[in-house]
Design an enzyme around this catalytic site. Structure first.
Site, PDB file in Angstrom:
ATOM      1  N   LYS A  22     162.306  43.270  16.881  1.00  0.00           N
ATOM      2  CA  LYS A  22     162.807  41.911  16.641  1.00  0.00           C
ATOM      3  C   LYS A  22     161.647  40.962  16.294  1.00  0.00           C
ATOM      4  O   LYS A  22     161.698  40.241  15.297  1.00  0.00           O
ATOM      5  CB  LYS A  22     163.524  41.391  17.901  1.00  0.00           C
ATOM      6  CG  LYS A  22     163.813  39.902  17.866  1.00  0.00           C
ATOM      7  CD  LYS A  22     164.398  39.411  19.169  1.00  0.00           C
ATOM      8  CE  LYS A  22     163.404  39.000  20.209  1.00  0.00           C
ATOM      9  NZ  LYS A  22     162.918  37.623  20.151  1.00  0.00           N
ATOM     10  N   ASN A  23     160.614  40.973  17.127  1.00  0.00           N
ATOM     11  CA  ASN A  23     159.542  39.999  16.924  1.00  0.00           C
ATOM     12  C   ASN A  23     158.739  40.261  15.651  1.00  0.00           C
ATOM     13  O   ASN A  23     158.124  39.341  15.113  1.00  0.00           O
ATOM     14  CB  ASN A  23     158.611  39.948  18.145  1.00  0.00           C
ATOM     15  CG  ASN A  23     159.273  39.244  19.314  1.00  0.00           C
ATOM     16  OD1 ASN A  23     160.338  38.645  19.162  1.00  0.00           O
ATOM     17  ND2 ASN A  23     158.657  39.327  20.483  1.00  0.00           N
ATOM     18  N   ARG A  92     162.879  29.783  18.696  1.00  0.00           N
ATOM     19  CA  ARG A  92     161.598  29.144  18.417  1.00  0.00           C
ATOM     20  C   ARG A  92     160.902  29.729  17.193  1.00  0.00           C
ATOM     21  O   ARG A  92     160.147  29.044  16.511  1.00  0.00           O
ATOM     22  CB  ARG A  92     160.669  29.294  19.625  1.00  0.00           C
ATOM     23  CG  ARG A  92     161.185  28.676  20.882  1.00  0.00           C
ATOM     24  CD  ARG A  92     160.274  29.025  22.028  1.00  0.00           C
ATOM     25  NE  ARG A  92     158.899  28.719  21.695  1.00  0.00           N
ATOM     26  CZ  ARG A  92     158.340  27.525  21.813  1.00  0.00           C
ATOM     27  NH1 ARG A  92     159.036  26.516  22.284  1.00  0.00           N
ATOM     28  NH2 ARG A  92     157.087  27.329  21.482  1.00  0.00           N
ATOM     29  N   CYS A 116     161.218  25.937  26.782  1.00  0.00           N
ATOM     30  CA  CYS A 116     162.139  27.065  26.822  1.00  0.00           C
ATOM     31  C   CYS A 116     162.357  27.437  28.274  1.00  0.00           C
ATOM     32  O   CYS A 116     161.807  26.809  29.163  1.00  0.00           O
ATOM     33  CB  CYS A 116     161.627  28.250  26.021  1.00  0.00           C
ATOM     34  SG  CYS A 116     160.398  29.205  26.864  1.00  0.00           S
ATOM     35  N   ARG A 121     156.282  25.525  26.006  1.00  0.00           N
ATOM     36  CA  ARG A 121     155.669  26.413  25.005  1.00  0.00           C
ATOM     37  C   ARG A 121     155.262  25.560  23.812  1.00  0.00           C
ATOM     38  O   ARG A 121     156.010  25.407  22.856  1.00  0.00           O
ATOM     39  CB  ARG A 121     156.645  27.518  24.591  1.00  0.00           C
ATOM     40  CG  ARG A 121     156.852  28.523  25.697  1.00  0.00           C
ATOM     41  CD  ARG A 121     157.890  29.538  25.339  1.00  0.00           C
ATOM     42  NE  ARG A 121     157.438  30.517  24.365  1.00  0.00           N
ATOM     43  CZ  ARG A 121     158.215  31.495  23.899  1.00  0.00           C
ATOM     44  NH1 ARG A 121     159.454  31.599  24.313  1.00  0.00           N
ATOM     45  NH2 ARG A 121     157.751  32.353  23.019  1.00  0.00           N
ATOM     46  N   ASP A 124     151.003  23.358  19.383  1.00  0.00           N
ATOM     47  CA  ASP A 124     149.832  22.606  18.934  1.00  0.00           C
ATOM     48  C   ASP A 124     148.905  23.434  18.043  1.00  0.00           C
ATOM     49  O   ASP A 124     148.347  22.934  17.062  1.00  0.00           O
ATOM     50  CB  ASP A 124     149.058  22.038  20.136  1.00  0.00           C
ATOM     51  CG  ASP A 124     148.649  23.130  21.117  1.00  0.00           C
ATOM     52  OD1 ASP A 124     149.491  24.000  21.418  1.00  0.00           O
ATOM     53  OD2 ASP A 124     147.496  23.117  21.568  1.00  0.00           O
ATOM     54  N   ASP A 304     156.693  40.412  27.842  1.00  0.00           N
ATOM     55  CA  ASP A 304     158.120  40.645  27.584  1.00  0.00           C
ATOM     56  C   ASP A 304     158.665  41.863  28.335  1.00  0.00           C
ATOM     57  O   ASP A 304     159.864  42.151  28.245  1.00  0.00           O
ATOM     58  CB  ASP A 304     158.368  40.827  26.073  1.00  0.00           C
ATOM     59  CG  ASP A 304     158.234  39.509  25.313  1.00  0.00           C
ATOM     60  OD1 ASP A 304     158.128  38.455  25.960  1.00  0.00           O
ATOM     61  OD2 ASP A 304     158.236  39.546  24.071  1.00  0.00           O
ATOM     62  N   ARG A 396     170.241  38.259  22.009  1.00  0.00           N
ATOM     63  CA  ARG A 396     169.212  37.732  21.111  1.00  0.00           C
ATOM     64  C   ARG A 396     168.267  38.842  20.673  1.00  0.00           C
ATOM     65  O   ARG A 396     167.765  38.815  19.548  1.00  0.00           O
ATOM     66  CB  ARG A 396     168.390  36.646  21.814  1.00  0.00           C
ATOM     67  CG  ARG A 396     169.123  35.343  21.981  1.00  0.00           C
ATOM     68  CD  ARG A 396     168.187  34.286  22.458  1.00  0.00           C
ATOM     69  NE  ARG A 396     167.012  34.230  21.577  1.00  0.00           N
ATOM     70  CZ  ARG A 396     165.925  33.533  21.835  1.00  0.00           C
ATOM     71  NH1 ARG A 396     165.849  32.824  22.938  1.00  0.00           N
ATOM     72  NH2 ARG A 396     164.917  33.534  21.001  1.00  0.00           N
TER      73      ARG A 396
HETATM   74  C1  UD1 Z   1     155.635  35.652  21.012  1.00  0.00           C
HETATM   75  C2  UD1 Z   1     156.888  36.447  21.201  1.00  0.00           C
HETATM   76  C3  UD1 Z   1     157.340  36.392  22.650  1.00  0.00           C
HETATM   77  C4  UD1 Z   1     156.206  36.819  23.568  1.00  0.00           C
HETATM   78  C5  UD1 Z   1     154.930  36.039  23.255  1.00  0.00           C
HETATM   79  C6  UD1 Z   1     153.727  36.541  24.025  1.00  0.00           C
HETATM   80  C7  UD1 Z   1     157.989  36.222  19.064  1.00  0.00           C
HETATM   81  C8  UD1 Z   1     159.121  35.667  18.278  1.00  0.00           C
HETATM   82  N1  UD1 Z   1     157.926  35.885  20.346  1.00  0.00           N
HETATM   83  O1  UD1 Z   1     155.962  34.299  21.310  1.00  0.00           O
HETATM   84  O2  UD1 Z   1     158.452  37.275  22.796  1.00  0.00           O
HETATM   85  O3  UD1 Z   1     156.597  36.582  24.903  1.00  0.00           O
HETATM   86  O4  UD1 Z   1     154.614  36.140  21.864  1.00  0.00           O
HETATM   87  O5  UD1 Z   1     153.476  37.868  23.730  1.00  0.00           O
HETATM   88  O6  UD1 Z   1     157.189  36.996  18.563  1.00  0.00           O
HETATM   89  N2  UD1 Z   1     150.429  28.562  23.051  1.00  0.00           N
HETATM   90  C9  UD1 Z   1     149.859  27.304  23.005  1.00  0.00           C
HETATM   91  N3  UD1 Z   1     149.908  26.618  21.822  1.00  0.00           N
HETATM   92  C10 UD1 Z   1     150.486  27.121  20.710  1.00  0.00           C
HETATM   93  C11 UD1 Z   1     151.058  28.411  20.761  1.00  0.00           C
HETATM   94  C12 UD1 Z   1     151.014  29.117  21.953  1.00  0.00           C
HETATM   95  O7  UD1 Z   1     149.343  26.812  23.999  1.00  0.00           O
HETATM   96  O8  UD1 Z   1     150.499  26.440  19.680  1.00  0.00           O
HETATM   97  C13 UD1 Z   1     150.381  29.327  24.312  1.00  0.00           C
HETATM   98  C14 UD1 Z   1     151.762  29.656  24.874  1.00  0.00           C
HETATM   99  O9  UD1 Z   1     152.286  28.599  25.653  1.00  0.00           O
HETATM  100  C15 UD1 Z   1     151.472  30.915  25.684  1.00  0.00           C
HETATM  101  C16 UD1 Z   1     150.379  31.597  24.870  1.00  0.00           C
HETATM  102  O10 UD1 Z   1     149.838  30.601  24.020  1.00  0.00           O
HETATM  103  O11 UD1 Z   1     150.959  30.584  26.957  1.00  0.00           O
HETATM  104  C17 UD1 Z   1     150.857  32.745  24.025  1.00  0.00           C
HETATM  105  O12 UD1 Z   1     152.003  32.331  23.295  1.00  0.00           O
HETATM  106  P1  UD1 Z   1     152.347  32.939  21.871  1.00  0.00           P
HETATM  107  O13 UD1 Z   1     151.619  34.233  21.704  1.00  0.00           O
HETATM  108  O14 UD1 Z   1     152.161  31.905  20.831  1.00  0.00           O
HETATM  109  O15 UD1 Z   1     153.895  33.229  22.009  1.00  0.00           O
HETATM  110  P2  UD1 Z   1     154.972  33.140  20.872  1.00  0.00           P
HETATM  111  O16 UD1 Z   1     154.393  33.484  19.558  1.00  0.00           O
HETATM  112  O17 UD1 Z   1     155.729  31.858  20.996  1.00  0.00           O
END
Ligand code: UD1
Length: 420
Positions: A22-23, A92, A116, A121, A124, A304, A396
């Site tokens: 999925k991801n 998201r 979420c 989440r 930035d 996950d 989902r």
């Molecule tokens: C993706 C996965 C999700 C998984 C996560 C971590 C998808 C659609 N979702 O989510 O299932 O749980 O990776 O493996 O692929 N962060 C910031 N600023 C940002 C972006 C992220 O501070 O702009 C932080 C987040 O709050 C978190 C960490 O970085 O603590 C990692 O998040 P991230 O890897 O970005 O998760 P997603 O891509 O949203």
């Protein structure tokens, strides 16, 4: 709304085929916005997030066709550069259209995702990265408005390793003018699969498989044909569920190299694993030893799959500590498992699962996608019947979970329910 009704006391045996990730799909599909022509995506999973992404791209004018697990997308005639709140609030990953739209069309209007179910989440890093490539970013009325005549290559360092931000900024940098260096890029297989797709479209990227990427921007890219990597989280769920029910299951169509942290933890718990090139057979004939895990960035144990591990440890012979360094508040499943009789203590960023407590069926509520999987797993070993409400969370990310589990011997059915 749908609910699951699960009878406990089963043992999973047989063979299960894992779907496309999925991801990975959610990250690959928006890349069709980067070039004209028809893109072909094979091994596409069939779940609610995929439908949401398809509808979002459709709302922007992308033409699509689905034949089995082969999805074709053609974004040659876009009619809009906007991702409305209605889609982003459901998923998201809708933010993945941001990078490609700014890079190719010079503008994008994407709703801010908000929080979420497992904590704040932020996005930035997605915005800072685009700004570093020369985009102007404003937030107005809950929407991110990004504009650029043409993005320009630069150096951007991800302060935190982020799957989503890495995908978005890589997709933007491939069409930026000049050279971009990205450091602390996420190494998750889903990110690498996007890079592989972009390279097949004509992008010039070196350093693939490391945390530093060197990208030489090109003026245009071309359409491509990709096969989605296997879903490592679905695979982990079935492996852990098999072990938890003292079962014997051959999990096929997997990429074992993406699952090493999970298979190591299963071996440490006492499971027998036979790891092939694209399958893993697991068997377990006793209660597992307690094994601590810490969810962290790839190749570490995936966040996950930590809820599923917590469910497994309910059957262990001792106490296991489950820590999540990515989402320290991702323990919403604990009170629901406690409703089944689980003995779990929580602390800051972790919980301690004490094995051996007697579990009895009850009505529980899904709070997020992976938490729901842990409830289904616990229900399979509880005495009596468990009702799991709000399985739309599960839908989902899992394709036909009740059918796949049912084929392995689980007693699980879906029913419509009225909720007040
Ligand atoms: C993706 C996965 C999700 C998984 C996560 C971590 C998808 C659609 N979702 O989510 O299932 O749980 O990776 O493996 O692929 N962060 C910031 N600023 C940002 C972006 C992220 O501070 O702009 C932080 C987040 O709050 C978190 C960490 O970085 O603590 C990692 O998040 P991230 O890897 O970005 O998760 P997603 O891509 O949203």
């Amino acid at each position: 709304m749908d609910k699951f009704i699960v009878d406990g006391g089963v043992r999973l045996t047989g063979t299960v085929d894992i779907s496309g990730a999925k991801n990975a799909s959610l990250a690959l599909m928006p890349a069709c916005l980067l070039a004209p022509g028809t893109f072909t995506f094979r091994n596409t999973p069939n779940n609610r997030d995929l439908w949401t992404m398809s509808r979002l791209l459709g709302s922007m004018g992308v033409e699509m066709h689905l034949d089995g697990d082969v999805l074709t997308l053609d974004g040659s005639h876009l009619t809009s550069h906007e991702a409305p709140y209605d889609y982003v609030k459901q998923m998201r990953a809708s933010i993945y259209v941001l990078g490609p739209l700014v890079a190719r069309y010079g503008e994008a209007r994407v709703s801010l995702p908000g929080g979420c179910n497992f904590g704040p989440r932020p996005v930035d890093l997605h915005l800072k990265g685009l700004e570093k490539l020369g985009a102007s970013i404003e937030v107005e009325g809950g929407y991110i408005i990004a504009k650029a005549d043409r993005l320009k290559g630069n150096h951007f360092h991800f302060d935190i390793s982020s799957v989503g931000a890495s995908v978005n900024i890589i997709m933007a940098a491939v069409l930026a003018k000049g050279h971009t260096t990205l450091t602390n890029v996420a190494l998750e297989p889903e990110v690498t699969s996007v890079i592989d797709m972009l390279v097949s479209m004509g992008a010039k990227i070196s350093g693939v498989g490391t945390t530093t990427l060197e990208i030489e921007g090109v003026d245009e890219l071309r359409n491509t044909d990709v096969s989605t990597i296997p879903d490592r989280i679905e695979a982990a769920t079935f492996l852990i569920a098999a072990a938890m029910t003292k079962g014997d299951v051959n999990v096929r169509k997997v990429a074992p190299q993406h699952l090493t942290a999970v298979t190591q933890a299963l071996e440490d718990a006492g499971c027998t694993l036979d790891i092939g090139t694209d399958n893993i057979r697991i068997s377990m004939d006793r209660n597992p030893d307690p094994v601590d895990i810490t969810a962290t960035i790839y190749p570490g144990y995936p966040t996950d799959s930590q809820a599923q591990w917590a469910a497994f440890m309910l059957t262990s012979t001792g106490a296991a500590r489950i820590k999540d360094t990515i989402y320290p508040t991702r323990f919403g499943y604990v009170p629901e498992l406690q409703r089944l009789g689980a003995d779990i203590e929580t602390g800051e960023g972790y919980c301690v699962v004490k094995g051996g407590a007697k579990l009895t069926g009850a009505t529980v509520m899904s709070s997020d996608l992976r938490a729901s999987a842990s409830l289904v797993m616990a229900a399979m070993i509880a005495e009596g019947q468990t009702e799991i409400l709000r399985v739309y969370h599960l839908d989902r990310g899992y394709e036909a979970l009740e059918h796949k589990l049912g084929a392995l011997g689980a007693v699980i059915r879906r029913e419509k329910t009225e909720e007040f």
